[in-house]
Motif scaffolding. Structure first.
Motif, PDB file in Angstrom:
ATOM      1  N   CYS A 123       0.779  -1.200  -0.098  1.00 32.48           N
ATOM      2  CA  CYS A 123       0.042  -0.030  -0.055  1.00 32.48           C
ATOM      3  C   CYS A 123       0.871   1.189   0.007  1.00 32.48           C
ATOM      4  O   CYS A 123       1.915   1.410   0.819  1.00 32.48           O
ATOM      5  N   ASP A 130      -3.100   7.546   4.797  1.00 32.80           N
ATOM      6  CA  ASP A 130      -3.111   6.532   3.611  1.00 32.80           C
ATOM      7  C   ASP A 130      -2.633   5.105   4.237  1.00 32.80           C
ATOM      8  O   ASP A 130      -3.097   3.819   3.883  1.00 32.80           O
ATOM      9  N   LEU A 131      -1.483   5.219   5.018  1.00 33.70           N
ATOM     10  CA  LEU A 131      -0.906   4.023   5.488  1.00 33.70           C
ATOM     11  C   LEU A 131      -1.654   3.311   6.657  1.00 33.70           C
ATOM     12  O   LEU A 131      -1.453   1.979   6.657  1.00 33.70           O
ATOM     13  N   GLN A 132      -2.170   4.100   7.367  1.00 32.14           N
ATOM     14  CA  GLN A 132      -2.863   3.534   8.430  1.00 32.14           C
ATOM     15  C   GLN A 132      -4.296   2.756   7.950  1.00 32.14           C
ATOM     16  O   GLN A 132      -4.679   1.886   8.533  1.00 32.14           O
ATOM     17  N   ALA A 135      -2.687  -0.391   6.532  1.00 36.94           N
ATOM     18  CA  ALA A 135      -2.412  -1.230   7.516  1.00 36.94           C
ATOM     19  C   ALA A 135      -3.374  -2.064   8.375  1.00 36.94           C
ATOM     20  O   ALA A 135      -3.212  -3.063   8.734  1.00 36.94           O
ATOM     21  N   CYS A 139      -2.171  -4.498   5.177  1.00 33.24           N
ATOM     22  CA  CYS A 139      -1.135  -4.180   3.881  1.00 33.24           C
ATOM     23  C   CYS A 139       0.377  -3.818   4.324  1.00 33.24           C
ATOM     24  O   CYS A 139       0.235  -3.452   5.287  1.00 33.24           O
ATOM     25  N   PRO A 141       3.050  -1.316   4.433  1.00 33.88           N
ATOM     26  CA  PRO A 141       3.062   0.154   4.032  1.00 33.88           C
ATOM     27  C   PRO A 141       4.199   0.834   3.559  1.00 33.88           C
ATOM     28  O   PRO A 141       5.349   0.344   3.888  1.00 33.88           O
ATOM     29  N   LEU A 143       5.779   4.366   2.225  1.00 33.42           N
ATOM     30  CA  LEU A 143       5.744   5.985   2.436  1.00 33.42           C
ATOM     31  C   LEU A 143       6.466   6.273   1.124  1.00 33.42           C
ATOM     32  O   LEU A 143       7.918   5.867   1.108  1.00 33.42           O
ATOM     33  N   LEU A 160       4.345   6.098  12.099  1.00 30.97           N
ATOM     34  CA  LEU A 160       4.118   5.238  11.004  1.00 30.97           C
ATOM     35  C   LEU A 160       3.895   3.884  11.273  1.00 30.97           C
ATOM     36  O   LEU A 160       4.245   3.459  12.375  1.00 30.97           O
ATOM     37  N   THR A 164       6.859   0.185   8.119  1.00 32.52           N
ATOM     38  CA  THR A 164       6.811   1.089   7.009  1.00 32.52           C
ATOM     39  C   THR A 164       8.199   1.222   6.346  1.00 32.52           C
ATOM     40  O   THR A 164       9.282   1.448   6.793  1.00 32.52           O
TER      41      THR A 164
END
Length: 187
Positions: A123, A130-132, A135, A139, A141, A143, A160, A164
């Protein structure tokens, strides 16, 4: 086949604090379309998950969003890339929906529509939310420092999601995930 989920603004195209409100304002980040093509050649199905609160804010309508996405698909095609699907949240931050990232709704829809278990699926985003969102569905993550990513990294490093990975841009992510792309080396 594998799946990868990309955010749109700041990952595929240039971002703006004033929102991307028109087809003319939708400008791809240099190398992003080639990166998507590389991911495709590496066996990845590419889908996009994007918050588009400009709709609920009255800045643009669904027809304009559709025209922006048509431009994205056309530019992807020129680069030999294919974006399989675009999942978007049209709601604002106060709408209490379940799809606005960091909530998992867009990712739940992606999982339901593609049939992929999202556990371990990359992701890619330029913001913490976006990452949260990714996750929360398992997914992996990634960045990127394009768009708002550098600011996200500098201000939210400690928040993060675990594991990540950080890259300069989508092209660097594609190179990491598909390191042995002979086509990329001949360009």
């Amino acid at each position: 086949m594998k799946l990868i989920v990309l955010d749109r603004d700041g990952v595929i195209n240039e971002d703006s604090d004033e929102y991307i409100k028109s087809v003319d304002e939708w400008v791809p980040i240099a190398g992003s379309m080639d990166a998507i093509a590389r991911l495709n050649r590496g066996g990845y199905r590419v889908v996009v998950a994007t918050n588009q609160s400009g709709i609920s804010r009255g800045m643009f309508d669904l027809e304009t969003l559709s025209a922006m996405h048509k431009k994205m698909h056309e530019l992807a095609s020129v680069a030999g890339a294919h974006i399989e699907g675009i999942f978007f949240c049209p709601h604002g931050p106060d709408d209490k929906c379940g799809c606005r990232k960091p909530k998992p709704g867009l990712f739940q829809e992606i999982q339901a529509r593609t049939g992929f278990d999202l556990d371990g699926v990359p992701c890619v985003g330029d913001s913490l939310r976006d990452l949260q969102a990714g996750a929360s569905m398992g997914c992996a993550p990634f960045l990127v420092k394009s768009g708002k990513g550098k600011k996200t990294f500098d201000k939210n490093k400690e928040e993060l999601p675990a594991g990540t990975l950080v890259f300069d841009n989508l092209a660097a992510v594609a190179e990491h995930l598909v390191p042995d792309d002979p086509f990329a080396n001949n360009r």
